[in-house]
Design an enzyme around this catalytic site. Structure first.
Site, PDB file in Angstrom:
ATOM      1  N   GLU A  83      35.184  32.081  36.559  1.00 47.82           N
ATOM      2  CA  GLU A  83      36.427  32.631  37.107  1.00 47.82           C
ATOM      3  C   GLU A  83      36.110  33.516  38.311  1.00 47.82           C
ATOM      4  O   GLU A  83      35.141  34.281  38.282  1.00 47.82           O
ATOM      5  CB  GLU A  83      37.144  33.456  36.032  1.00 47.82           C
ATOM      6  CG  GLU A  83      38.450  34.061  36.540  1.00 47.82           C
ATOM      7  CD  GLU A  83      39.251  34.715  35.429  1.00 47.82           C
ATOM      8  OE1 GLU A  83      39.548  34.043  34.413  1.00 47.82           O
ATOM      9  OE2 GLU A  83      39.581  35.905  35.581  1.00 47.82           O
ATOM     10  N   THR A  89      42.059  33.524  40.011  1.00 43.35           N
ATOM     11  CA  THR A  89      43.133  34.349  39.450  1.00 43.35           C
ATOM     12  C   THR A  89      44.304  34.481  40.427  1.00 43.35           C
ATOM     13  O   THR A  89      44.175  34.188  41.628  1.00 43.35           O
ATOM     14  CB  THR A  89      42.633  35.752  39.057  1.00 43.35           C
ATOM     15  OG1 THR A  89      42.263  36.450  40.233  1.00 43.35           O
ATOM     16  CG2 THR A  89      41.474  35.690  38.083  1.00 43.35           C
ATOM     17  N   ALA A 147      45.922  39.159  39.822  1.00 42.47           N
ATOM     18  CA  ALA A 147      45.450  39.980  38.702  1.00 42.47           C
ATOM     19  C   ALA A 147      44.922  41.317  39.194  1.00 42.47           C
ATOM     20  O   ALA A 147      44.306  41.390  40.247  1.00 42.47           O
ATOM     21  CB  ALA A 147      44.364  39.250  37.923  1.00 42.47           C
ATOM     22  N   HIS A 207      45.359  30.044  38.605  1.00 38.92           N
ATOM     23  CA  HIS A 207      46.145  30.813  37.645  1.00 38.92           C
ATOM     24  C   HIS A 207      47.533  31.011  38.256  1.00 38.92           C
ATOM     25  O   HIS A 207      47.675  31.087  39.475  1.00 38.92           O
ATOM     26  CB  HIS A 207      45.526  32.185  37.388  1.00 38.92           C
ATOM     27  CG  HIS A 207      44.152  32.142  36.780  1.00 38.92           C
ATOM     28  ND1 HIS A 207      43.617  33.208  36.089  1.00 38.92           N
ATOM     29  CD2 HIS A 207      43.196  31.183  36.768  1.00 38.92           C
ATOM     30  CE1 HIS A 207      42.403  32.898  35.664  1.00 38.92           C
ATOM     31  NE2 HIS A 207      42.110  31.673  36.071  1.00 38.92           N
ATOM     32  N   TYR A 235      43.726  35.271  22.777  1.00 35.98           N
ATOM     33  CA  TYR A 235      43.192  36.628  22.586  1.00 35.98           C
ATOM     34  C   TYR A 235      42.470  36.734  21.242  1.00 35.98           C
ATOM     35  O   TYR A 235      43.117  36.912  20.208  1.00 35.98           O
ATOM     36  CB  TYR A 235      44.354  37.637  22.674  1.00 35.98           C
ATOM     37  CG  TYR A 235      45.028  37.525  24.025  1.00 35.98           C
ATOM     38  CD1 TYR A 235      44.602  38.295  25.096  1.00 35.98           C
ATOM     39  CD2 TYR A 235      46.024  36.569  24.258  1.00 35.98           C
ATOM     40  CE1 TYR A 235      45.168  38.146  26.350  1.00 35.98           C
ATOM     41  CE2 TYR A 235      46.592  36.403  25.516  1.00 35.98           C
ATOM     42  CZ  TYR A 235      46.157  37.196  26.551  1.00 35.98           C
ATOM     43  OH  TYR A 235      46.703  37.029  27.796  1.00 35.98           O
ATOM     44  N   LYS A 284      52.627  28.006  22.335  1.00 33.06           N
ATOM     45  CA  LYS A 284      52.184  27.631  23.696  1.00 33.06           C
ATOM     46  C   LYS A 284      51.616  26.207  23.674  1.00 33.06           C
ATOM     47  O   LYS A 284      51.844  25.420  24.585  1.00 33.06           O
ATOM     48  CB  LYS A 284      51.148  28.638  24.230  1.00 33.06           C
ATOM     49  CG  LYS A 284      51.734  30.024  24.477  1.00 33.06           C
ATOM     50  CD  LYS A 284      50.975  30.841  25.502  1.00 33.06           C
ATOM     51  CE  LYS A 284      49.892  31.690  24.944  1.00 33.06           C
ATOM     52  NZ  LYS A 284      49.400  32.719  25.905  1.00 33.06           N
ATOM     53  N   GLN A 329      40.430  35.594  26.255  1.00 33.25           N
ATOM     54  CA  GLN A 329      40.219  36.916  26.860  1.00 33.25           C
ATOM     55  C   GLN A 329      38.780  37.327  26.556  1.00 33.25           C
ATOM     56  O   GLN A 329      38.188  36.858  25.582  1.00 33.25           O
ATOM     57  CB  GLN A 329      41.222  37.903  26.234  1.00 33.25           C
ATOM     58  CG  GLN A 329      41.125  39.321  26.728  1.00 33.25           C
ATOM     59  CD  GLN A 329      41.367  39.430  28.233  1.00 33.25           C
ATOM     60  OE1 GLN A 329      40.457  39.150  29.016  1.00 33.25           O
ATOM     61  NE2 GLN A 329      42.552  39.819  28.629  1.00 33.25           N
ATOM     62  N   GLN A 387      33.635  50.211  34.645  1.00 36.35           N
ATOM     63  CA  GLN A 387      34.209  48.858  34.574  1.00 36.35           C
ATOM     64  C   GLN A 387      34.587  48.532  33.126  1.00 36.35           C
ATOM     65  O   GLN A 387      35.671  48.023  32.850  1.00 36.35           O
ATOM     66  CB  GLN A 387      33.160  47.848  35.098  1.00 36.35           C
ATOM     67  CG  GLN A 387      33.463  46.388  34.801  1.00 36.35           C
ATOM     68  CD  GLN A 387      32.320  45.689  34.055  1.00 36.35           C
ATOM     69  OE1 GLN A 387      31.270  46.277  33.784  1.00 36.35           O
ATOM     70  NE2 GLN A 387      32.532  44.432  33.731  1.00 36.35           N
TER      71      GLN A 387
HETATM   72  P1  FAD Z   1      52.170  35.458  26.560  1.00 39.99           P
HETATM   73  O1  FAD Z   1      51.580  34.266  25.955  1.00 39.99           O
HETATM   74  O2  FAD Z   1      53.586  35.423  26.979  1.00 39.99           O
HETATM   75  O3  FAD Z   1      51.952  36.672  25.538  1.00 39.99           O
HETATM   76  C1  FAD Z   1      52.278  38.016  25.896  1.00 39.99           C
HETATM   77  C2  FAD Z   1      52.700  38.800  24.658  1.00 39.99           C
HETATM   78  O4  FAD Z   1      53.912  38.262  24.135  1.00 39.99           O
HETATM   79  C3  FAD Z   1      51.702  38.731  23.507  1.00 39.99           C
HETATM   80  O5  FAD Z   1      51.710  39.974  22.844  1.00 39.99           O
HETATM   81  C4  FAD Z   1      52.237  37.639  22.610  1.00 39.99           C
HETATM   82  O6  FAD Z   1      51.868  37.841  21.255  1.00 39.99           O
HETATM   83  C5  FAD Z   1      53.741  37.768  22.821  1.00 39.99           C
HETATM   84  N1  FAD Z   1      54.438  36.469  22.784  1.00 39.99           N
HETATM   85  C6  FAD Z   1      54.015  35.297  23.290  1.00 39.99           C
HETATM   86  N2  FAD Z   1      54.935  34.339  23.105  1.00 39.99           N
HETATM   87  C7  FAD Z   1      55.981  34.941  22.476  1.00 39.99           C
HETATM   88  C8  FAD Z   1      57.236  34.468  22.022  1.00 39.99           C
HETATM   89  N3  FAD Z   1      57.602  33.197  22.174  1.00 39.99           N
HETATM   90  N4  FAD Z   1      58.068  35.378  21.422  1.00 39.99           N
HETATM   91  C9  FAD Z   1      57.723  36.670  21.272  1.00 39.99           C
HETATM   92  N5  FAD Z   1      56.529  37.163  21.663  1.00 39.99           N
HETATM   93  C10 FAD Z   1      55.674  36.307  22.269  1.00 39.99           C
HETATM   94  N6  FAD Z   1      46.891  38.209  34.658  1.00 39.99           N
HETATM   95  C11 FAD Z   1      47.244  38.087  35.957  1.00 39.99           C
HETATM   96  O7  FAD Z   1      48.113  38.827  36.433  1.00 39.99           O
HETATM   97  N7  FAD Z   1      46.646  37.150  36.783  1.00 39.99           N
HETATM   98  C12 FAD Z   1      45.688  36.300  36.315  1.00 39.99           C
HETATM   99  O8  FAD Z   1      45.162  35.477  37.064  1.00 39.99           O
HETATM  100  C13 FAD Z   1      45.282  36.410  34.954  1.00 39.99           C
HETATM  101  N8  FAD Z   1      44.352  35.589  34.442  1.00 39.99           N
HETATM  102  C14 FAD Z   1      44.036  35.648  33.090  1.00 39.99           C
HETATM  103  C15 FAD Z   1      43.104  34.742  32.560  1.00 39.99           C
HETATM  104  C16 FAD Z   1      42.780  34.779  31.207  1.00 39.99           C
HETATM  105  C17 FAD Z   1      41.780  33.786  30.660  1.00 39.99           C
HETATM  106  C18 FAD Z   1      43.390  35.753  30.356  1.00 39.99           C
HETATM  107  C19 FAD Z   1      43.039  35.808  28.892  1.00 39.99           C
HETATM  108  C20 FAD Z   1      44.304  36.658  30.861  1.00 39.99           C
HETATM  109  C21 FAD Z   1      44.647  36.616  32.247  1.00 39.99           C
HETATM  110  N9  FAD Z   1      45.591  37.495  32.804  1.00 39.99           N
HETATM  111  C22 FAD Z   1      45.929  37.396  34.128  1.00 39.99           C
HETATM  112  C23 FAD Z   1      46.195  38.550  31.975  1.00 39.99           C
HETATM  113  C24 FAD Z   1      47.513  38.110  31.321  1.00 39.99           C
HETATM  114  O9  FAD Z   1      48.496  37.908  32.313  1.00 39.99           O
HETATM  115  C25 FAD Z   1      47.934  39.221  30.361  1.00 39.99           C
HETATM  116  O10 FAD Z   1      47.058  39.276  29.277  1.00 39.99           O
HETATM  117  C26 FAD Z   1      49.379  39.202  29.907  1.00 39.99           C
HETATM  118  O11 FAD Z   1      49.650  40.470  29.295  1.00 39.99           O
HETATM  119  C27 FAD Z   1      49.720  38.153  28.870  1.00 39.99           C
HETATM  120  O12 FAD Z   1      49.727  36.905  29.396  1.00 39.99           O
HETATM  121  P2  FAD Z   1      49.945  35.606  28.449  1.00 39.99           P
HETATM  122  O13 FAD Z   1      50.040  34.457  29.355  1.00 39.99           O
HETATM  123  O14 FAD Z   1      48.928  35.569  27.387  1.00 39.99           O
HETATM  124  O15 FAD Z   1      51.362  35.974  27.839  1.00 39.99           O
END
Ligand code: FAD
Length: 284
Positions: free
Chosen positions: A17, A48, A51, A78, A143, A163, A174, A210
């Site tokens: 990444e 990304t 982010a 992303h 996660y 999802k 993560q 970090q």
């Molecule tokens: P979701 O899947 O929507 O989950 C978010 C929260 O909502 C979780 O607590 C989950 O339990 C809950 N949830 C999910 N679905 C539902 C539902 N249907 N009903 C109710 N609750 C629900 N961020 C950036 O800004 N840019 C990036 O490029 C970026 N890259 C990433 C790459 C990786 C591999 C990872 C692990 C994270 C990355 N992130 C990035 C961070 C990410 O955007 C955050 O962790 C964000 O808070 C959650 O994103 P998600 O897509 O997992 O959200």
């Protein structure tokens, strides 16, 4: 070959990444880093999207396309959706398609300005929309220790399953410093019906600040072994960095030995991290 097909090829998928440079800084550094990363021949490189407040939104599609065109490496962009209008997301997807980007990591993102109402509440909504458009291979985030906002890891896995049902083809983890926690998560996810391939996310320790920032951002736990490493090298940042990269390489090796579908290395745009990991697992 799509990333989806790659996971079916029988060999664990090793991905890197990177993040785009800030808007006000030159783009050349990232291309120098990418040239070195591409020379290590990862299975794919992901870029990304905005982010950490990097202000990089417009550069993600451009850099992702360049990974494929310039270096011949499979690439994934992303994309986040929180607080976005449907029109902006549609425009981003059109831009990706025009650039030949076919792999997308569909994310909710973090809304630093608070919970603004928007067209998308969760990554699931974005995944469904991309799937309906067709033509994209879709990844999503997972996660191992539960998402920081989610009160129960079991509930988090239920949402993960949603999802998958919405159209995610694979999942990227993560960062997690403890392989036992990752393997425990894997078992629970499989038991809950999550069948798509799952890559483990590995981030090396480069410095105390970090790591503090990362654990407070995502809620990952810090094994005492790492705390001791930070203590041992408290006065020698160079030694800490070297030990941190070696530890990450060991983690990658152990994950692969444990039979994971893939490993996603958070390179932080530093080729030496990726190169130490690839050397350790005999992929260079
Ligand atoms: P979701 O899947 O929507 O989950 C978010 C929260 O909502 C979780 O607590 C989950 O339990 C809950 N949830 C999910 N679905 C539902 C539902 N249907 N009903 C109710 N609750 C629900 N961020 C950036 O800004 N840019 C990036 O490029 C970026 N890259 C990433 C790459 C990786 C591999 C990872 C692990 C994270 C990355 N992130 C990035 C961070 C990410 O955007 C955050 O962790 C964000 O808070 C959650 O994103 P998600 O897509 O997992 O959200």
């Amino acid at each position: 070959m799509s990333i989806r097909a790659l996971y079916r090829s029988g060999r664990p998928v090793v991905s890197f990444e990177v993040f785009p440079p800030k808007q006000d800084t030159g783009i050349d550094d990232i291309y120098e880093a990418l040239a070195q990363l591409a020379a290590l021949a990862p299975d794919f490189i992901s870029v990304t999207y905005g982010a950490g407040g990097s202000g990089s939104v417009n550069r993600t599609a451009e850099i992702t396309a360049a990974v494929r065109r310039r270096y011949g490496i499979r690439a994934m962009a992303h994309l986040t959706c929180v607080g976005a209008e449907r029109g902006r997301v549609a425009a981003q997807l059109d831009a990706m398609r025009a650039e030949g980007v076919r792999n997308v990591l569909a994310l909710r993102g973090d809304d630093s300005e608070g919970a603004r109402p928007g067209a998308y509440r969760h990554a699931e909504d974005l995944i469904r929309e991309i799937r309906a458009r067709g033509g994209f291979c879709i990844g999503a985030a997972c996660y191992p220790e539960g998402h920081i906002d989610c009160e129960s890891p079991a509930r988090d896995i239920e949402y993960l399953r949603r999802k998958q049902d919405a159209g995610a083809d694979f999942l990227i983890g993560q960062l997690c410093f403890d392989n036992n926690l990752f393997f425990g998560f894997l078992e629970r996810a499989r038991a809950a019906g999550v069948t798509v391939p799952i890559s483990a996310g590995v981030m090396p320790i480069l410095g105390r600040r970090q790591i503090e920032r990362m654990i407070f951002l995502c809620g990952a736990s810090l094994p005492s072994e790492i705390i001791k490493l930070l203590h041992r090298h408290a006065h020698s940042p160079a030694d800490l960095r070297a030990a941190g990269i070696e530890r990450a390489a060991g983690q990658v090796e152990a994950l692969l030995a444990g039979g994971v579908d893939g490993v996603h290395i958070y390179t932080m745009n530093k080729p030496e991290i990726a190169s130490t990991c690839m050397t350790r697992i005999g992929r260079v």
